[in-house]
Structures are given as C-alpha cells and as structure tokens.
Write a protein that holds these residues in place. Sequence first.
Motif, PDB file in Angstrom:
ATOM      1  N   GLN A  35       0.802  -1.222   0.000  1.00  0.00           N
ATOM      2  CA  GLN A  35       0.000   0.000   0.000  1.00  0.00           C
ATOM      3  C   GLN A  35       0.836   1.274   0.000  1.00  0.00           C
ATOM      4  O   GLN A  35       0.427   2.289  -0.543  1.00  0.00           O
ATOM      5  CB  GLN A  35      -0.919   0.018   1.229  1.00  0.00           C
ATOM      6  CG  GLN A  35      -1.866  -1.158   1.308  1.00  0.00           C
ATOM      7  CD  GLN A  35      -2.777  -1.079   2.513  1.00  0.00           C
ATOM      8  OE1 GLN A  35      -3.785  -0.391   2.498  1.00  0.00           O
ATOM      9  NE2 GLN A  35      -2.426  -1.780   3.573  1.00  0.00           N
ATOM     10  N   SER A  36       2.010   1.222   0.628  1.00  0.00           N
ATOM     11  CA  SER A  36       2.830   2.414   0.824  1.00  0.00           C
ATOM     12  C   SER A  36       4.295   2.070   0.596  1.00  0.00           C
ATOM     13  O   SER A  36       4.827   1.170   1.261  1.00  0.00           O
ATOM     14  CB  SER A  36       2.640   2.965   2.243  1.00  0.00           C
ATOM     15  OG  SER A  36       3.701   3.800   2.632  1.00  0.00           O
ATOM     16  N   THR A  37       4.945   2.772  -0.313  1.00  0.00           N
ATOM     17  CA  THR A  37       6.358   2.484  -0.579  1.00  0.00           C
ATOM     18  C   THR A  37       7.215   2.761   0.651  1.00  0.00           C
ATOM     19  O   THR A  37       8.197   2.049   0.898  1.00  0.00           O
ATOM     20  CB  THR A  37       6.870   3.314  -1.761  1.00  0.00           C
ATOM     21  OG1 THR A  37       6.613   4.706  -1.519  1.00  0.00           O
ATOM     22  CG2 THR A  37       6.185   2.911  -3.066  1.00  0.00           C
ATOM     23  N   ASP A  57      -4.682  -6.203  -4.067  1.00  0.00           N
ATOM     24  CA  ASP A  57      -5.400  -5.009  -4.525  1.00  0.00           C
ATOM     25  C   ASP A  57      -4.766  -3.737  -3.960  1.00  0.00           C
ATOM     26  O   ASP A  57      -5.434  -2.882  -3.399  1.00  0.00           O
ATOM     27  CB  ASP A  57      -6.877  -5.094  -4.143  1.00  0.00           C
ATOM     28  CG  ASP A  57      -7.090  -5.471  -2.686  1.00  0.00           C
ATOM     29  OD1 ASP A  57      -6.113  -5.880  -2.021  1.00  0.00           O
ATOM     30  OD2 ASP A  57      -8.230  -5.373  -2.213  1.00  0.00           O
ATOM     31  N   THR A  58      -3.437  -3.648  -4.121  1.00  0.00           N
ATOM     32  CA  THR A  58      -2.697  -2.468  -3.673  1.00  0.00           C
ATOM     33  C   THR A  58      -1.864  -1.939  -4.836  1.00  0.00           C
ATOM     34  O   THR A  58      -1.492  -2.693  -5.744  1.00  0.00           O
ATOM     35  CB  THR A  58      -1.777  -2.808  -2.492  1.00  0.00           C
ATOM     36  OG1 THR A  58      -0.924  -3.908  -2.845  1.00  0.00           O
ATOM     37  CG2 THR A  58      -2.584  -3.172  -1.249  1.00  0.00           C
ATOM     38  N   PRO A  59      -1.537  -0.648  -4.824  1.00  0.00           N
ATOM     39  CA  PRO A  59      -0.857  -0.061  -5.979  1.00  0.00           C
ATOM     40  C   PRO A  59       0.558  -0.568  -6.223  1.00  0.00           C
ATOM     41  O   PRO A  59       1.050  -0.495  -7.357  1.00  0.00           O
ATOM     42  CB  PRO A  59      -0.850   1.443  -5.660  1.00  0.00           C
ATOM     43  CG  PRO A  59      -1.064   1.549  -4.192  1.00  0.00           C
ATOM     44  CD  PRO A  59      -1.907   0.368  -3.820  1.00  0.00           C
ATOM     45  N   HIS A  60       1.222  -1.088  -5.185  1.00  0.00           N
ATOM     46  CA  HIS A  60       2.630  -1.478  -5.341  1.00  0.00           C
ATOM     47  C   HIS A  60       2.847  -2.978  -5.184  1.00  0.00           C
ATOM     48  O   HIS A  60       3.987  -3.415  -4.998  1.00  0.00           O
ATOM     49  CB  HIS A  60       3.487  -0.721  -4.311  1.00  0.00           C
ATOM     50  CG  HIS A  60       3.229   0.742  -4.267  1.00  0.00           C
ATOM     51  ND1 HIS A  60       3.578   1.592  -5.303  1.00  0.00           N
ATOM     52  CD2 HIS A  60       2.625   1.522  -3.320  1.00  0.00           C
ATOM     53  CE1 HIS A  60       3.210   2.838  -4.995  1.00  0.00           C
ATOM     54  NE2 HIS A  60       2.638   2.815  -3.809  1.00  0.00           N
ATOM     55  N   ALA A  61       1.776  -3.758  -5.259  1.00  0.00           N
ATOM     56  CA  ALA A  61       1.864  -5.191  -4.964  1.00  0.00           C
ATOM     57  C   ALA A  61       2.925  -5.899  -5.803  1.00  0.00           C
ATOM     58  O   ALA A  61       3.827  -6.556  -5.265  1.00  0.00           O
ATOM     59  CB  ALA A  61       0.503  -5.855  -5.167  1.00  0.00           C
ATOM     60  N   LYS A 109      -0.950 -10.994  -9.345  1.00  0.00           N
ATOM     61  CA  LYS A 109      -0.557  -9.668  -8.868  1.00  0.00           C
ATOM     62  C   LYS A 109       0.617  -9.721  -7.883  1.00  0.00           C
ATOM     63  O   LYS A 109       1.261  -8.702  -7.634  1.00  0.00           O
ATOM     64  CB  LYS A 109      -1.741  -8.986  -8.181  1.00  0.00           C
ATOM     65  CG  LYS A 109      -2.826  -8.527  -9.131  1.00  0.00           C
ATOM     66  CD  LYS A 109      -2.405  -7.277  -9.894  1.00  0.00           C
ATOM     67  CE  LYS A 109      -2.372  -6.065  -8.966  1.00  0.00           C
ATOM     68  NZ  LYS A 109      -2.058  -4.816  -9.691  1.00  0.00           N
ATOM     69  N   VAL A 110       0.880 -10.897  -7.312  1.00  0.00           N
ATOM     70  CA  VAL A 110       1.948 -11.031  -6.317  1.00  0.00           C
ATOM     71  C   VAL A 110       2.916 -12.118  -6.789  1.00  0.00           C
ATOM     72  O   VAL A 110       2.839 -13.273  -6.353  1.00  0.00           O
ATOM     73  CB  VAL A 110       1.378 -11.368  -4.924  1.00  0.00           C
ATOM     74  CG1 VAL A 110       2.497 -11.426  -3.873  1.00  0.00           C
ATOM     75  CG2 VAL A 110       0.337 -10.340  -4.497  1.00  0.00           C
TER      76      VAL A 110
END
Length: 255
Positions: A35-37, A57-61, A109-110
């Motif tokens: 979720q957070s870099t 479902d996170t932007p940086h997954a 996604k992962v």
Amino acid sequence: MRYLLCLLCYLLVGVAQAAPASKAYMSIIIDDLGQSTERDSRTLALPGPVTMAIMPDTPHASDFARQAHKAHKTVILHMPMDPATGPYAWHPGLPLPELASRLDAALAKVPYAAGINNHMGSRMTAQREAMTWLMGELQHRHLFFVDSRTSAATVAAAEAQAQDVAHVSRDVFLDDVRTPEAIAGQLQLGIAMARKQGSAVLIGHPYPQTLEVLAREIPRLRSQGVELIGLKQMIAERGNQAMPAHGKHGRYSNR
C-alpha cells in the motif's frame, strides 16, 4: 568408592554437555504490504527472515513482491477473504469457479508468492467446502498456507492438515493495540511461547510502532534464546502439527 563417584560425576557431566540444547524458534509475518512504498521499504529493512505478506489489490503489490524476492525475503499472498471486500475477495456463496478465478488473479498480482495467508477472513475461513477446495489447489500449486486465525471458527488449518498441505497457524498478533509498550509485550509473549512449545508464529502490520519495536528487538532475540527463522523452516519444524492452543495431540480441534 571415591573413584567410582568421581567417574559417575564425570559421565553425568559429559552427557549433559553432549545433550543438544532445547530450541526455540520464531517466525514473523508482516501483513498488508503493497500500500505504501515508505512502509514497504521500512518493513523490507527489518533484519532477518521476516515474511512479506502482500495484498493483491494495492498499488505497489507486484513491484514490491519483486523487490522483496530480490532481497531474499519470503513473499506470500495476503488473500482477501470475507469480511474483506474488493475484486479479489472471497465470500461465502461464491461458486468455486469464481473463487478459482479470483485466486488466479490475486496470485498474478503477487509474483514469487511461496504461499498465502488470509486477510481478514473470519467468515470465509469457517466455510469448510471452500477451505477444502483451497487446500487441494495449494497442494497442486506447491504453495503453503498460513492460517491467520482471525476467528476461532476457522477450519482452514484443519483442512490443510487433513490433506497434508504444508501449513502453520498464527500464535500471536503483535499489534492489536498500537503502542510500542503493547507491541513489545506481545513480542515477549511470543518469546515465552517459543521457549515453552518450541516455536511461535507472530503476525504484525507495517505500523510505525510495530516496525520501530521489531527493528530494535529482532537483533536481541538470539540473546534471549530464540532463533528467527523463515516460514518454510517453521513449517518443517512443526511438521503440520497443531500447537496446544489450536488442538490436542497435534490435531486441530475444528476437524
């Protein structure tokens, strides 16, 4: 007589020195990553084999999964399950083909995921048919399962055990209370549990307080008689057996 007593003492001391010391192992999983870099980077910087549980479902997954794999950390899919929401979440009543489709999409996604654990899932992990199907699927894919035990009604680990799927269950949540003092207390609970039963699996989140405590305390674990190990080694150590809090005689209670 004195000679025999001295010989006996010598032999007893020799046996004591030769006997292996009892081991205490700990594994730590950090959930909700991707979720957070900034939080992801701080988690990745934790010393030792800390497992990275990444939400699909996170932007940086995907990027963070690759980064963590490159850093030789174990990556797992933090799979959303009811009451979690979103495009990947599993819900009671969804047909198995839809569950399969959502699992496929989440794993895509992962990348480099070695296994999965449930995000939320207090309702979903109590669904025996779905958990039975999931464990068969994980066996087919050569993935392991971590039961986060968000509900006492979970049957996930029991189904994993029934199908001989590589798995472990969570023993301690680190940060239900988000203060450094409470988190440090939960870590000490995990240490005491590891010493008592030989191992402990802890789950936390990338909260600043959690990361602060772990960055300070992980290097001190060995001096407290506890070895931090990766999840695959923990699975091997436990041999798919339930811990005393989760069942009796190594079998899960929710069979």
